[in-house]
Scaffold this active site. Sequence first.
Site, PDB file in Angstrom:
ATOM      1  N   TYR A  73      37.560  12.134  91.727  1.00  0.00           N
ATOM      2  CA  TYR A  73      36.258  11.464  91.707  1.00  0.00           C
ATOM      3  C   TYR A  73      35.261  12.186  92.601  1.00  0.00           C
ATOM      4  O   TYR A  73      34.064  12.214  92.323  1.00  0.00           O
ATOM      5  CB  TYR A  73      36.398   9.998  92.158  1.00  0.00           C
ATOM      6  CG  TYR A  73      35.136   9.220  91.871  1.00  0.00           C
ATOM      7  CD1 TYR A  73      34.889   8.719  90.585  1.00  0.00           C
ATOM      8  CD2 TYR A  73      34.171   9.025  92.852  1.00  0.00           C
ATOM      9  CE1 TYR A  73      33.728   8.038  90.306  1.00  0.00           C
ATOM     10  CE2 TYR A  73      32.995   8.344  92.574  1.00  0.00           C
ATOM     11  CZ  TYR A  73      32.779   7.850  91.294  1.00  0.00           C
ATOM     12  OH  TYR A  73      31.620   7.193  91.007  1.00  0.00           O
ATOM     13  N   PHE A 125       7.449  20.085  76.178  1.00  0.00           N
ATOM     14  CA  PHE A 125       8.691  19.853  75.440  1.00  0.00           C
ATOM     15  C   PHE A 125       8.909  18.343  75.388  1.00  0.00           C
ATOM     16  O   PHE A 125       8.590  17.623  76.334  1.00  0.00           O
ATOM     17  CB  PHE A 125       9.899  20.580  76.038  1.00  0.00           C
ATOM     18  CG  PHE A 125      11.098  20.369  75.153  1.00  0.00           C
ATOM     19  CD1 PHE A 125      11.163  20.997  73.917  1.00  0.00           C
ATOM     20  CD2 PHE A 125      12.095  19.473  75.481  1.00  0.00           C
ATOM     21  CE1 PHE A 125      12.210  20.741  73.036  1.00  0.00           C
ATOM     22  CE2 PHE A 125      13.151  19.214  74.607  1.00  0.00           C
ATOM     23  CZ  PHE A 125      13.211  19.853  73.389  1.00  0.00           C
ATOM     24  N   THR A 126       9.486  17.876  74.290  1.00  0.00           N
ATOM     25  CA  THR A 126       9.568  16.437  74.005  1.00  0.00           C
ATOM     26  C   THR A 126      10.157  15.634  75.167  1.00  0.00           C
ATOM     27  O   THR A 126       9.498  14.737  75.718  1.00  0.00           O
ATOM     28  CB  THR A 126      10.410  16.208  72.730  1.00  0.00           C
ATOM     29  OG1 THR A 126      11.647  16.916  72.861  1.00  0.00           O
ATOM     30  CG2 THR A 126       9.674  16.708  71.501  1.00  0.00           C
ATOM     31  N   ASP A 216      11.917  25.339  83.672  1.00  0.00           N
ATOM     32  CA  ASP A 216      12.864  24.801  82.705  1.00  0.00           C
ATOM     33  C   ASP A 216      13.684  26.009  82.272  1.00  0.00           C
ATOM     34  O   ASP A 216      13.236  26.855  81.502  1.00  0.00           O
ATOM     35  CB  ASP A 216      12.128  24.163  81.525  1.00  0.00           C
ATOM     36  CG  ASP A 216      13.104  23.618  80.492  1.00  0.00           C
ATOM     37  OD1 ASP A 216      14.280  24.046  80.483  1.00  0.00           O
ATOM     38  OD2 ASP A 216      12.698  22.765  79.676  1.00  0.00           O
ATOM     39  N   LYS A 259      22.442  25.009  76.024  1.00  0.00           N
ATOM     40  CA  LYS A 259      21.827  26.173  75.371  1.00  0.00           C
ATOM     41  C   LYS A 259      22.389  27.434  76.032  1.00  0.00           C
ATOM     42  O   LYS A 259      23.491  27.861  75.717  1.00  0.00           O
ATOM     43  CB  LYS A 259      20.302  26.122  75.487  1.00  0.00           C
ATOM     44  CG  LYS A 259      19.645  25.123  74.532  1.00  0.00           C
ATOM     45  CD  LYS A 259      19.690  23.729  75.049  1.00  0.00           C
ATOM     46  CE  LYS A 259      18.771  22.756  74.373  1.00  0.00           C
ATOM     47  NZ  LYS A 259      18.990  21.382  74.851  1.00  0.00           N
ATOM     48  N   ARG A 383       9.346  20.369  63.856  1.00  0.00           N
ATOM     49  CA  ARG A 383       8.718  20.554  65.169  1.00  0.00           C
ATOM     50  C   ARG A 383       7.210  20.582  64.963  1.00  0.00           C
ATOM     51  O   ARG A 383       6.573  21.629  64.992  1.00  0.00           O
ATOM     52  CB  ARG A 383       9.200  21.842  65.856  1.00  0.00           C
ATOM     53  CG  ARG A 383      10.676  21.885  66.184  1.00  0.00           C
ATOM     54  CD  ARG A 383      11.091  21.226  67.485  1.00  0.00           C
ATOM     55  NE  ARG A 383      11.200  19.790  67.487  1.00  0.00           N
ATOM     56  CZ  ARG A 383      11.837  19.090  68.444  1.00  0.00           C
ATOM     57  NH1 ARG A 383      12.410  19.688  69.457  1.00  0.00           N
ATOM     58  NH2 ARG A 383      11.894  17.784  68.401  1.00  0.00           N
ATOM     59  N   PHE A 449      10.894  11.323  66.708  1.00  0.00           N
ATOM     60  CA  PHE A 449      11.488  12.233  65.725  1.00  0.00           C
ATOM     61  C   PHE A 449      12.992  12.042  65.560  1.00  0.00           C
ATOM     62  O   PHE A 449      13.552  12.335  64.518  1.00  0.00           O
ATOM     63  CB  PHE A 449      11.190  13.694  66.100  1.00  0.00           C
ATOM     64  CG  PHE A 449      11.699  14.084  67.461  1.00  0.00           C
ATOM     65  CD1 PHE A 449      10.927  13.843  68.586  1.00  0.00           C
ATOM     66  CD2 PHE A 449      12.936  14.671  67.625  1.00  0.00           C
ATOM     67  CE1 PHE A 449      11.400  14.180  69.850  1.00  0.00           C
ATOM     68  CE2 PHE A 449      13.414  15.020  68.876  1.00  0.00           C
ATOM     69  CZ  PHE A 449      12.640  14.765  70.000  1.00  0.00           C
TER      70      PHE A 449
HETATM   71  N1  PM9 Z   1      16.337  20.863  73.409  1.00  0.00           N
HETATM   72  C1  PM9 Z   1      16.588  21.311  71.117  1.00  0.00           C
HETATM   73  O1  PM9 Z   1      17.148  21.060  70.042  1.00  0.00           O
HETATM   74  C2  PM9 Z   1      17.730  19.269  72.073  1.00  0.00           C
HETATM   75  C3  PM9 Z   1      16.965  18.014  72.166  1.00  0.00           C
HETATM   76  S1  PM9 Z   1      15.493  17.863  71.252  1.00  0.00           S
HETATM   77  C4  PM9 Z   1      16.021  17.817  69.694  1.00  0.00           C
HETATM   78  O2  PM9 Z   1      15.814  22.258  71.266  1.00  0.00           O
HETATM   79  C5  PM9 Z   1      14.113  22.359  76.628  1.00  0.00           C
HETATM   80  C6  PM9 Z   1      13.252  23.569  76.548  1.00  0.00           C
HETATM   81  C7  PM9 Z   1      14.906  21.987  75.578  1.00  0.00           C
HETATM   82  C8  PM9 Z   1      15.712  20.803  75.688  1.00  0.00           C
HETATM   83  C9  PM9 Z   1      16.476  20.330  74.612  1.00  0.00           C
HETATM   84  C10 PM9 Z   1      15.691  20.088  76.913  1.00  0.00           C
HETATM   85  C11 PM9 Z   1      16.516  18.853  77.099  1.00  0.00           C
HETATM   86  C12 PM9 Z   1      14.876  20.522  77.914  1.00  0.00           C
HETATM   87  N2  PM9 Z   1      14.105  21.643  77.757  1.00  0.00           N
HETATM   88  O3  PM9 Z   1      18.967  18.146  75.274  1.00  0.00           O
HETATM   89  O4  PM9 Z   1      18.782  16.894  77.378  1.00  0.00           O
HETATM   90  O5  PM9 Z   1      14.898  22.723  74.472  1.00  0.00           O
HETATM   91  O6  PM9 Z   1      20.274  18.859  77.269  1.00  0.00           O
HETATM   92  O7  PM9 Z   1      17.850  19.184  77.235  1.00  0.00           O
HETATM   93  C13 PM9 Z   1      16.890  20.488  72.270  1.00  0.00           C
HETATM   94  P1  PM9 Z   1      19.024  18.209  76.762  1.00  0.00           P
END
Ligand code: PM9
Length: 457
Positions: A73, A125-126, A216, A259, A383, A449
Site C-alpha cells: 500500500y 485540449f478537451t 502537457d 500515449k 475533433r 463528445f
Molecule cells: N487524449 C486522445 O484520444 C484521450 C482522451 S480524449 C478522447 O487524444 C492531451 C494532449 C491528451 C489527453 C488525452 C490528455 C488526457 C491530456 N492532454 O486521457 O486522461 O491528448 O490520460 O489524458 C486522448 P488522459
Amino acid sequence: MDKKYMAEPYKIKMVEPIAVTTREQREIAIKKAGYNTFLLDSDDVYIDLLTDSGTNAMSENQWAGLMLGDEAYAGSKNFKHLQQAVQELYGFKYVIPTHQGRGAENILSKIMIKPGDYVPGNMYFTTTRAHQELNGAAFRDVIIDEAHDPELNIAFKGNIDLNKLEKLIDEVGAEKIPYICLAVTVNLAGGQPVSMANMKAVYELAQKHGIKVMMDATRCVENACFIKHREAGYANKTILDIVKEMFSYADGCTMSGKKDGIVNIGGFLALNDGDLYQKAANLVVVYEGMPSYGGMSGRDMEALARGMYESMDYNYIAHRLAQVEYLGEKLDQAGIPIVKPVGGHAVFLDARRFYPHIPQNQFPAQMLAAQLYIESGVRSMERGIVSAGRDKDGNHHYPKLELVRLTIPRRVYTYSHLDVVAEAVIELYKKRDQVKGLRFVYEPPVLRFFTARFEPN
Ligand code: PM9
C-alpha cells in the site's frame, strides 16, 4: 533503415484477432451507437484508429515488468522506478502518479487556479480545459494563427505566439495567470510540434513576469523527434537530450502515460517546486491514492517506467512518425483534404473541405467519422464542433478546425492496415456529395463528445 518508410523495428510475438464485419452489420452498429464512434463496441471495429491513448502494444520488457509489481500500500519499489524515470529522463524533482493524464490535470488545476484566473495555452485540449474551467479559470488560446489553418505547411505549427501571450499578461496582469499550459505536441491542431526556440522564449517571458510554465507532456517524445528532424542544431542530438532540454524550460508537467509512456493506463504530475509538491501530495490522497501510487497499481507503474525508457529509442519513435507520414502521403496524393503537415500521432481529415455542403452546426466531422466506419469498419474520432462543446452562455464553440482524426496506436498496426484505411477514405471521398449532416438526440453537459447521440438529418 534507408527505406523511405522505415520498417517496423519489432517482431510480432502475440497476436490479437480483429473482427471483419459486413456493411449491413456496421450500419446497424453505428445507428445503435447514435452515430458516435465512441459508443461502438470494439468487437464491431476492424481497424481501430479512435485514439492512440492506452491502445499501445507493450514490449516483452514491459510485460515482464508487470510480473514484478510490488503492490504494497505504501512505498512500492515500482514507484521508486517511476520516480527515477521521471527524474532521469524528464528532469523533474517530484512525481505524483495518477490514474491517467486528467487525474494530474485535476490536481494541478486545483492547487494552482483561483476563480477569475486565466490560463493561456497553445490551443485547448478537451479534458485540460474542462479542469481549468471547473476550477474557475478562463482558457485563452495563444497559439500562432497559422495553427488554425489546416492547409498551411510549416514546421512548428504548435508554437505559442509571444505577442498574444504578452498582450494577455498586459491585459489581465501576471497575478491572474497561475501558469502557462504548453502542450507538446498540440493534439487538436493536428499533432503539431513546438520548437525548442519557442519553448525557451516562452519560459523566459514567463520568468520575467513570475509566471510558471506547466507542460502537457503527453506526446513529448513525438515532439522531440520532430525537433531532431526539423530544427537546426538538433539533428545529432539524442531523443533523451532533446526531451531533457525541453523540460528544462518548464516548472512541471502533466503526463498521460497512455500515449508516449507506451502503456495502457497511468499518468503523473511532475513538479520542481517543493511547496507545490506538498499541496499536490495533500490532494492526491483525496482524489487518487497515497502519493506513492496515486491511481496506479505497482505493476502499472513498473510498465510505465519501462515504457518511458523505451520511448527514448530513436528507431522506435522515428518509425512511429514514419507510419503516420505514410498514411498522410497516401491520402494527400489522392487529393484528400488533410491537415498539413502531418502530425505526430494522427492524420487529420479536414471535414470542412470533405463535406463543404454540411454546415458546421450539423456536425460534418461527426458524420464523416460515422461514414468511414460504415464504409470500412475503420473507427476514427471527431475533433471539431462536438469536441469543442459550449461556452458558459450555452452557445456552441465554433472551432476553425473541423476534423476527423485517424489516430495510430503505438506498435499495433502495420503499413498494410494503413493501406486499407487510405483506400476506404478515398472511396468515401468519391461519394461525398450524397452525405447529409446530423442533429443531436442527446447532449451531455460536459465533454459531450464522449457520450452524445445523434441521428441523420
Ligand atoms: N487524449 C486522445 O484520444 C484521450 C482522451 S480524449 C478522447 O487524444 C492531451 C494532449 C491528451 C489527453 C488525452 C490528455 C488526457 C491530456 N492532454 O486521457 O486522461 O491528448 O490520460 O489524458 C486522448 P488522459
